[in-house]
Design a protein around this motif. Sequence first.
Motif, PDB file in Angstrom:
ATOM      1  N   LEU A 145      -5.454   5.005   5.869  1.00 54.88           N
ATOM      2  CA  LEU A 145      -6.659   5.300   5.100  1.00 54.88           C
ATOM      3  C   LEU A 145      -7.143   6.685   5.499  1.00 54.88           C
ATOM      4  O   LEU A 145      -7.501   6.917   6.650  1.00 54.88           O
ATOM      5  N   GLU A 146      -7.097   7.604   4.560  1.00 54.39           N
ATOM      6  CA  GLU A 146      -7.498   8.985   4.834  1.00 54.39           C
ATOM      7  C   GLU A 146      -8.844   9.260   4.176  1.00 54.39           C
ATOM      8  O   GLU A 146      -9.020   9.024   2.977  1.00 54.39           O
ATOM      9  N   ALA A 187     -14.150  11.379  -0.818  1.00 55.22           N
ATOM     10  CA  ALA A 187     -12.966  10.763  -1.414  1.00 55.22           C
ATOM     11  C   ALA A 187     -12.180  10.049  -0.327  1.00 55.22           C
ATOM     12  O   ALA A 187     -12.029  10.556   0.769  1.00 55.22           O
ATOM     13  N   ALA A 188     -11.691   8.861  -0.645  1.00 52.53           N
ATOM     14  CA  ALA A 188     -10.869   8.093   0.297  1.00 52.53           C
ATOM     15  C   ALA A 188      -9.502   7.870  -0.326  1.00 52.53           C
ATOM     16  O   ALA A 188      -9.384   7.611  -1.519  1.00 52.53           O
ATOM     17  N   LEU A 189      -8.485   7.958   0.470  1.00 50.15           N
ATOM     18  CA  LEU A 189      -7.110   7.797   0.004  1.00 50.15           C
ATOM     19  C   LEU A 189      -6.430   6.725   0.837  1.00 50.15           C
ATOM     20  O   LEU A 189      -6.347   6.834   2.054  1.00 50.15           O
ATOM     21  N   ALA A 190      -5.981   5.673   0.176  1.00 47.26           N
ATOM     22  CA  ALA A 190      -5.198   4.641   0.859  1.00 47.26           C
ATOM     23  C   ALA A 190      -3.732   4.872   0.529  1.00 47.26           C
ATOM     24  O   ALA A 190      -3.344   4.917  -0.636  1.00 47.26           O
ATOM     25  N   SER A 191      -2.942   5.069   1.558  1.00 52.27           N
ATOM     26  CA  SER A 191      -1.523   5.346   1.340  1.00 52.27           C
ATOM     27  C   SER A 191      -0.795   4.115   0.823  1.00 52.27           C
ATOM     28  O   SER A 191      -1.310   2.992   0.873  1.00 52.27           O
ATOM     29  N   ALA A 192       0.411   4.325   0.339  1.00 53.75           N
ATOM     30  CA  ALA A 192       1.252   3.196  -0.058  1.00 53.75           C
ATOM     31  C   ALA A 192       1.458   2.294   1.149  1.00 53.75           C
ATOM     32  O   ALA A 192       1.882   2.748   2.201  1.00 53.75           O
ATOM     33  N   SER A 224      -4.124  -1.045  15.284  1.00 54.49           N
ATOM     34  CA  SER A 224      -4.408   0.160  14.518  1.00 54.49           C
ATOM     35  C   SER A 224      -4.208   1.381  15.399  1.00 54.49           C
ATOM     36  O   SER A 224      -4.264   1.312  16.619  1.00 54.49           O
ATOM     37  N   SER A 225      -3.948   2.473  14.743  1.00 49.59           N
ATOM     38  CA  SER A 225      -3.788   3.743  15.438  1.00 49.59           C
ATOM     39  C   SER A 225      -4.362   4.824  14.554  1.00 49.59           C
ATOM     40  O   SER A 225      -3.866   5.055  13.442  1.00 49.59           O
ATOM     41  N   GLY A 226      -5.424   5.459  15.040  1.00 50.95           N
ATOM     42  CA  GLY A 226      -6.058   6.465  14.209  1.00 50.95           C
ATOM     43  C   GLY A 226      -6.606   5.810  12.959  1.00 50.95           C
ATOM     44  O   GLY A 226      -7.396   4.883  13.014  1.00 50.95           O
ATOM     45  N   ALA A 227      -6.187   6.304  11.793  1.00 48.93           N
ATOM     46  CA  ALA A 227      -6.615   5.750  10.517  1.00 48.93           C
ATOM     47  C   ALA A 227      -5.581   4.796   9.959  1.00 48.93           C
ATOM     48  O   ALA A 227      -5.548   4.547   8.768  1.00 48.93           O
TER      49      ALA A 227
END
Length: 655
Positions: free
Chosen positions: A71-72, A33-38, A120-123
């Motif tokens: 992006l998690e 599962a991938a989660l894109a934050s607001a 970018s930093s991390g995700a």
Amino acid sequence: MNRISSLVSLATLAIAATLGSCSGGSSSSGPAAALASAPVIELNLTGTYTDPVSGELKGDPSGTATVSFDLEQPEGATASVVVEYSVDQGSTWNTANIQESLDGLGSPASAPGTVTPGASSGASFSVTWNMASDIGSGNFAGGNESVGFPPVELRVVVVGGKPSPPAVDPVEVNLMGLPLASEEAMGTARYDNVSFVADGTDLMVFGGATAPGTTLAGGERGTRQGSVSNFVFSPAGSLSVARAGLAQTLLSDGSMLLIGGQNSFSPRAEVELFDPVTETLTVVAPLLEARSGHRSVLLPNGQVAVIGGGSTGATGEVYDPVANTWTGFALANSYGDFTAVLLGDGRVFVAGCAPASDTPVAEFLSLDVLGAIAATGAAAPGVGRHGATATVLLSGDVLLFGGRDLAGNQVSPVAELFDPLTGTYSPVTDVNAAIPGYLAEGRWDHTATMVGSGNVLITGGRTSSTGGLLARTDYFQPSTQNFTPAGNLPGARSAHHVDRIDQGYYVISGGVSTSTGVEVPEGSTATLIPPSGPDQAPVATVDSMVHVGAQGVIWVNYTLADAEQNDARITVEWSLTPAVESSWRSATQKLMGGVPLGSGQGQLEALAGGSAHLFGWDFAADGVFDAGSPLDVHVRVTPIGSAPGLPAALSQILP
């Protein structure tokens, strides 16, 4: 594109979050599962502002937007995303034109085999949205006039995922100070005219030229309609004689004095007074000598000094608006091209070139005890400047900017600072000069106007006598002595005007522009909102006066307030017969060991709730008690920011 730190809330820009499953990668436990934050959006537009007429957020989105999101997903997984936007409240979603690749984004963002978009930093990812190609500039939103953009919703969609509802939190948008063009133009394009603002809103223009030797008498009134930048012009009376190159001075009662000028290259002596209440022009007493290329300055006693421009360039005259009379005076030097400004201590600083020469000359003009003009020599600038500007800064120093020599070459240094207290000049060394595009370009026939932040807005001008018109604008920052470029005018122009309208916005009008390589008079206007935002005039209150005979000083206690908390400067004047405007004189500041007593007339703090200040008045130097005491002494303090505030007065029996 230039970016600034001034930020305003944008409540109409909704952000959509996305939530879904990953289609671009996998882990040992199966589909991840991938989660894109607001996402967070920061718009880098060429101009955005809240229109004070309609209340709408407006701008010209011919620039880009920076979109940041997280992006998690499980370690080692990748996913592809799409940025989408909607301008119809989510009814229709369109794929945004993003500069960077959004395929195979990993966790962390720098994972091998991925394309890292932006910083970018991390995700976390930051990408650039080409708004101009997607939304376009101009009239793309019904009801938003020619400049403005619709409410925008933005979301990041994980490919194969399901978007979530838009977020409700407002985001922030960079406020860029770019001039916004009007839909309308003057009835007659012109240059070398006069312009001023009536009642804080309407733009008045009179006279000017349509071609060398072809002058105008007619006037026009520009009234804002629909938006802060749109002026619709209509006829507004006429000068008694067609002429260009008039001098203009705003009198104490709010009327505008229009002085002299030239007609068919011949100097004229006609003078007219524009009454903002009756909206009429009245012919008043003519000059003693016809003048063109002259300057005019309002003196502390409410009279007007007209300087130079006569047959010799070595004379001036003073207008008394009460008696409607002119009185001549002699200058210390002869002038060809020059500038003249009123200093905080009531003196007039005149600087320029000797006639038909590049030799720099300068002097001070001041009122004596009888109200007559006295001229005294001053140190000359480091270089002669034709077509330059002089701007009084909040510190009280004078910025001399630009200019050319008689051969048509740009002068060096581009700018000098003059300190009236020491009578010395120093070249401006711009530490930003090494940054491409940041160097303040030498020019002449430009404008230089102080805005609410205390910075100086420089617009347009030219770099050659046969062309080289500029559209660029720059800001001079006195605190760092740097020049910073801003957005371009809608078109290159010189010999134009910049006038302050209500709320601290600025309208650019008239001048010379180019059309298919040919110089033509300009009839369009543009409105500029400085990066520091709107600005109201500062407010002063005189609280008390304290006579300290042993020090030889009267302490004037006053308060400065400014709604935007911009710094200000002041002028202090005194009178024993306040009802007689011509009796007012500038108050001399007391010096102790060469150091001014009190906070002085330089740059002063002005908080929203008010800041207390002291001015040490050298009453003996001004001869206040020469006729005995006690006396009913009257003082008035005028606060000055991007525009003068109303004077605050106090009467007190002293000592």
